[in-house]
Every structure is written in C-alpha cells, then in structure tokens.
Design a protein around this motif. Sequence first.
Motif, PDB file in Angstrom:
ATOM      1  N   SER A 217       0.818  -1.210   0.000  1.00 52.65           N
ATOM      2  CA  SER A 217       0.000   0.000   0.000  1.00 52.65           C
ATOM      3  C   SER A 217       0.855   1.265   0.000  1.00 52.65           C
ATOM      4  N   LEU A 218       2.068   1.149   0.539  1.00 58.01           N
ATOM      5  CA  LEU A 218       2.982   2.294   0.579  1.00 58.01           C
ATOM      6  C   LEU A 218       3.947   2.315  -0.599  1.00 58.01           C
ATOM      7  N   ASN A 219       3.821   1.296  -1.475  1.00 58.49           N
ATOM      8  CA  ASN A 219       4.715   1.159  -2.641  1.00 58.49           C
ATOM      9  C   ASN A 219       6.192   1.076  -2.225  1.00 58.49           C
ATOM     10  N   VAL A 220       6.439   0.258  -1.221  1.00 58.31           N
ATOM     11  CA  VAL A 220       7.811   0.048  -0.753  1.00 58.31           C
ATOM     12  C   VAL A 220       8.517  -0.914  -1.711  1.00 58.31           C
ATOM     13  N   THR A 221       9.645  -0.492  -2.238  1.00 59.45           N
ATOM     14  CA  THR A 221      10.423  -1.321  -3.161  1.00 59.45           C
ATOM     15  C   THR A 221      11.118  -2.430  -2.399  1.00 59.45           C
ATOM     16  N   ARG A 222      11.029  -3.668  -2.911  1.00 57.47           N
ATOM     17  CA  ARG A 222      11.652  -4.817  -2.254  1.00 57.47           C
ATOM     18  C   ARG A 222      13.115  -4.960  -2.665  1.00 57.47           C
ATOM     19  N   THR A 223      13.862  -5.751  -1.874  1.00 57.87           N
ATOM     20  CA  THR A 223      15.243  -6.069  -2.237  1.00 57.87           C
ATOM     21  C   THR A 223      15.246  -7.000  -3.438  1.00 57.87           C
ATOM     22  N   ASN A 224      16.356  -7.005  -4.192  1.00 61.54           N
ATOM     23  CA  ASN A 224      16.396  -7.853  -5.375  1.00 61.54           C
ATOM     24  C   ASN A 224      16.974  -9.226  -5.060  1.00 61.54           C
ATOM     25  N   THR A 225      16.808 -10.140  -6.003  1.00 59.85           N
ATOM     26  CA  THR A 225      17.173 -11.536  -5.820  1.00 59.85           C
ATOM     27  C   THR A 225      18.656 -11.733  -5.598  1.00 59.85           C
ATOM     28  N   THR A 226      19.484 -10.968  -6.282  1.00 60.96           N
ATOM     29  CA  THR A 226      20.928 -11.193  -6.199  1.00 60.96           C
ATOM     30  C   THR A 226      21.481 -11.015  -4.793  1.00 60.96           C
ATOM     31  N   LEU A 251      26.558 -21.877 -20.929  1.00 61.87           N
ATOM     32  CA  LEU A 251      27.345 -20.707 -21.312  1.00 61.87           C
ATOM     33  C   LEU A 251      26.472 -19.646 -21.970  1.00 61.87           C
ATOM     34  N   HIS A 252      25.568 -20.079 -22.867  1.00 64.94           N
ATOM     35  CA  HIS A 252      24.660 -19.133 -23.533  1.00 64.94           C
ATOM     36  C   HIS A 252      23.763 -18.430 -22.505  1.00 64.94           C
ATOM     37  N   TYR A 253      23.289 -19.203 -21.520  1.00 68.65           N
ATOM     38  CA  TYR A 253      22.437 -18.605 -20.486  1.00 68.65           C
ATOM     39  C   TYR A 253      23.222 -17.583 -19.671  1.00 68.65           C
ATOM     40  N   LEU A 254      24.425 -17.947 -19.265  1.00 74.94           N
ATOM     41  CA  LEU A 254      25.243 -17.051 -18.448  1.00 74.94           C
ATOM     42  C   LEU A 254      25.628 -15.795 -19.207  1.00 74.94           C
ATOM     43  N   GLU A 255      25.879 -15.923 -20.494  1.00 77.84           N
ATOM     44  CA  GLU A 255      26.194 -14.745 -21.308  1.00 77.84           C
ATOM     45  C   GLU A 255      25.014 -13.789 -21.375  1.00 77.84           C
ATOM     46  N   ASP A 256      23.814 -14.334 -21.221  1.00 78.63           N
ATOM     47  CA  ASP A 256      22.611 -13.502 -21.268  1.00 78.63           C
ATOM     48  C   ASP A 256      22.368 -12.768 -19.956  1.00 78.63           C
ATOM     49  N   VAL A 257      22.731 -13.389 -18.820  1.00 78.98           N
ATOM     50  CA  VAL A 257      22.414 -12.795 -17.513  1.00 78.98           C
ATOM     51  C   VAL A 257      23.624 -12.182 -16.814  1.00 78.98           C
ATOM     52  N   MET A 258      24.838 -12.418 -17.345  1.00 76.02           N
ATOM     53  CA  MET A 258      26.041 -11.896 -16.699  1.00 76.02           C
ATOM     54  C   MET A 258      27.018 -11.367 -17.752  1.00 76.02           C
ATOM     55  N   ASN A 259      27.823 -10.419 -17.345  1.00 76.77           N
ATOM     56  CA  ASN A 259      28.893  -9.904 -18.212  1.00 76.77           C
ATOM     57  C   ASN A 259      30.133 -10.771 -17.980  1.00 76.77           C
ATOM     58  N   ILE A 260      30.221 -11.857 -18.737  1.00 74.43           N
ATOM     59  CA  ILE A 260      31.253 -12.863 -18.512  1.00 74.43           C
ATOM     60  C   ILE A 260      32.661 -12.307 -18.694  1.00 74.43           C
ATOM     61  N   LYS A 261      32.863 -11.484 -19.706  1.00 76.24           N
ATOM     62  CA  LYS A 261      34.202 -10.943 -19.964  1.00 76.24           C
ATOM     63  C   LYS A 261      34.706 -10.111 -18.785  1.00 76.24           C
ATOM     64  N   GLU A 262      33.822  -9.285 -18.236  1.00 75.97           N
ATOM     65  CA  GLU A 262      34.218  -8.447 -17.103  1.00 75.97           C
ATOM     66  C   GLU A 262      34.406  -9.254 -15.823  1.00 75.97           C
ATOM     67  N   ILE A 284      17.309 -12.843 -13.976  1.00 75.47           N
ATOM     68  CA  ILE A 284      17.309 -13.975 -13.040  1.00 75.47           C
ATOM     69  C   ILE A 284      15.972 -14.054 -12.320  1.00 75.47           C
ATOM     70  N   GLU A 285      15.435 -12.897 -11.952  1.00 70.68           N
ATOM     71  CA  GLU A 285      14.151 -12.832 -11.248  1.00 70.68           C
ATOM     72  C   GLU A 285      13.025 -13.444 -12.073  1.00 70.68           C
ATOM     73  N   LYS A 286      13.072 -13.244 -13.377  1.00 67.88           N
ATOM     74  CA  LYS A 286      12.007 -13.759 -14.251  1.00 67.88           C
ATOM     75  C   LYS A 286      11.988 -15.276 -14.315  1.00 67.88           C
ATOM     76  N   ASN A 287      13.170 -15.892 -14.187  1.00 70.55           N
ATOM     77  CA  ASN A 287      13.242 -17.350 -14.300  1.00 70.55           C
ATOM     78  C   ASN A 287      14.273 -17.894 -13.304  1.00 70.55           C
ATOM     79  N   LYS A 288      13.884 -17.932 -12.045  1.00 74.17           N
ATOM     80  CA  LYS A 288      14.791 -18.400 -11.006  1.00 74.17           C
ATOM     81  C   LYS A 288      15.118 -19.882 -11.166  1.00 74.17           C
ATOM     82  N   ILE A 289      14.143 -20.644 -11.649  1.00 73.45           N
ATOM     83  CA  ILE A 289      14.353 -22.088 -11.807  1.00 73.45           C
ATOM     84  C   ILE A 289      15.478 -22.364 -12.797  1.00 73.45           C
TER      85      ILE A 289
END
Length: 433
Positions: A217-226, A251-262, A284-289
């Motif tokens: 009701s107060l629109n309090v933002t929650r903490t994120n999954t990471t 590897l393809h999944y990780l390249e999508d959710v993380m900056n592997i080179k950095e 990650i939040e969209k598809n935790k499984i």
Amino acid sequence: KRKSLLLVAWVIIFISYLIYLWRYFPGKLSYDSYMQLSNIKNGIFSDWHPFLHTQLVGLFYNIGINLFHNENWAIALYIIFQIFVMSLIFAYSCNYLYKKNIDIRICIAILLCYTFLPQYTHYSVTIWKDVLFGCSFVLILISLIEFSLNNGNVKQYAVFIIGMLMLLFFRNNGIYIALFITPFILVTYKNKRKTFAFIMSALFIVYFLVKGPLYDSLNVTRTNTTESLSIPLQQIARVIALDGNIDTNSLHYLEDVMNIKEIKNKYLPYISDPVKGLTDNKKIEKNKIKFIEVWLKLLIKNPQIYTESYLSQTLGYWYQEVNYWAIIDGKEIKTTMPLFLTKVIDYTASSSFPFKNICFSTGSAFSILLLSYFLSSYKKRKFLIAYTPFLGLWITMMIATPVYAEFRYIFGLITCLPLLIILPFFEENKQVY
C-alpha cells in the motif's frame, strides 16, 4: 537496590557513549547510512535497507530538523536515541547477571567491557541497522534462559516480544532466524507450548502483514534476488574466472544474464559485490528455476571450484585468523574535544590497539560461541536452546553472506559475547524477579 544497580550501569554506559558522540559528532556514517538518509530526505520507500529502521531514523531526523534546523543535530538526535536503547539493554544484561548471583567483580568487568571496548563504543555512534538488530539478541538470549528455568513471567514475555520485533524488522535476515528458532521453542517449552504458539504466530502474522499488504500500500520497493544469491553467483563466477567446465547451453544462459568478460577481470573470491554489479537481476528474477538448473549443472561439473569458492566466501565466519574492516574511520571529523582524549578514543579504533584482532575477529567470536555451548552441554544446562538464535544467525551467513568476514553482520553474537562466556556457570535455581 536492583533498580539502582540497573540505573548506575545504564548511566555509566550512556555517558561513555555520549563522549564518543562528542568525539565523532554528529556520528559515524557509511555508504549505507547515507543511502538511508537519502531515502528519508527524498521520500523514497525502499526495503533495501529495512524500511521500518529507515523510518525510525527518519522520525528522529525530521524531529531534529524541525527543532534545530540543522542536519548535524538531526542526525545526532537519532544517535542519542540509539545510545539510549543500546546502553539500557547492556545495563539490563549486567543487572541480570548480578541477579543470577554472578560474582560482583565479574559483573563489573562485563560492565567495563560494554562501556569501553571499541566494538560497542564505536558502533553506538554509527547509523547502521545492524546495531539495534544486534542488541535484540541480548533480550532474546536472556528471555530464553529464563523460560528454560521456568522463571518467565509477564515482564519476561514482554522483553522477548520486543527483542523478536527488533530481530524481525531491523535486518532482512531476521525472519529466517525467527523461523529457525521457532520449532526449537515449541519442542523445548512443552509446558508453555500454547503460549509460545500464540506469541510466535502473532509475531509472524504481524511480520507478513507489514511486509506484505502494508508495504504494498505504501509502494515500498523490495530487495532484489541477487542479494540472497551471493554464494551461488560467486561459485559460478569462479568457474568462469578459472575457465572451468561449462557446457554450451549453460554458457549461452550465463552470457545472457552476466557480463562474462568483465567477471574474469573483476571477480574477487571473498566479496560478491563486483559479480552482483555485473549480473542482470531482472533476468534472473524472471526465471529463477533456470538459474538454479544452471547452478546445479556447474556444481556437478566443477565440485572442487564450487567448494573453494564457498570456503573463500565464508572464511571469516569459521576461521580465526581473518580480519576485515569493522569500524568507520572518523579521524577526519572535527571536534571540540581536548586533544588528549581525542587521541585516546581514536587509538581504540586504530590498527595498533592491542586487542583489536580479538575484538573484531568474526572467527574468534564463533569459537567462543562453540566453546560456551559445549561447556553448557557438558554441564547439562537446561538452557541450551538459548544458543539457537546465534546458530540461526551463523547459518544465514553461511548460506547468503555477500562478504567473507563482515563484522557488523554478526553483531548479534558480539553483543552477547560477555554473557556467553559466563553462561555455562549460571546458577540455574536463582529467580530473577
């Protein structure tokens, strides 16, 4: 007489902490402290730092602004409140020990510890959620001891409830500690099971109503999954950094959710912040499984790397020879305090302070906890359940710590160390009230 002892101890500790406030006026602030103050000033409702704690700081901050029209005094007003609560709780514990027939010299020694040791004095003037959260463990510990000895009454139940509310709302991992200790409470206190079932149920209902409908009701933002995935992210990052075994699909999944080179350049084995900064939390939040599936795949392929990562990330919570920063540096703060006293106070926070490695060692604190537990167990004490909150705290660190030895994260254990050291020697038949 008992009330006068409580009052004397309270005044001594309170004055000591006020002297530290004089030295570091308006108080010690870290990045987290400034973030909370920014939320207060800008009207941002976020649970990244516990929302109710932020609002508590905001209450005194706004009162201070209205009264003094000065931000420094507004900040100091909250610090004074924190000192008031902290010194009262520590004085309560000293008074409690005296009423348990602990030698008066030991009680005085513990009073002096709370009054002068830097892990208490410097934290008393720091705006952190961890401070009052840590103090809640003192109230819970004493309550569980008294309930175990069948000495609980209305006053003790009130102390327990206050401690539990502080535990639940002043750090986001408090709920997990509360859930952890509840089964032990219900099993241990068979004669009071209905009472505790009601109390714990009421506490959880209040918690979930506040954290759910009220925050919505107060629109309090929650903490994120990471924030809760620090250890799994670190394990995956170590596999990437060391060119471990990664299948093509993962590897393809990780390249999508993380900056592997950095990640290869910025991965640190003891701190997860660089990796979290290079991770797309929303994906990650969209598809935790899917994230869990990839994590499990890499675990099977890289068990040694995963183990190394886990041990590195949790090192300070079980190994003694680890020290990490614990106190915010306040030397540059201008003060009207006499130079000699300023130097004495600053010395207690310096690397040359002779007891620093003991005072601020997370691993040593854990060792003391284990020793206290085994001694109490050997003596067949009735109050072994009193150790469960600390076990719950330690487990939350071992599951989700973002830093390998963050002292303030286990401040709940630190506040109770004087009590834990002498806990095996309590007289069980001594009535407190």
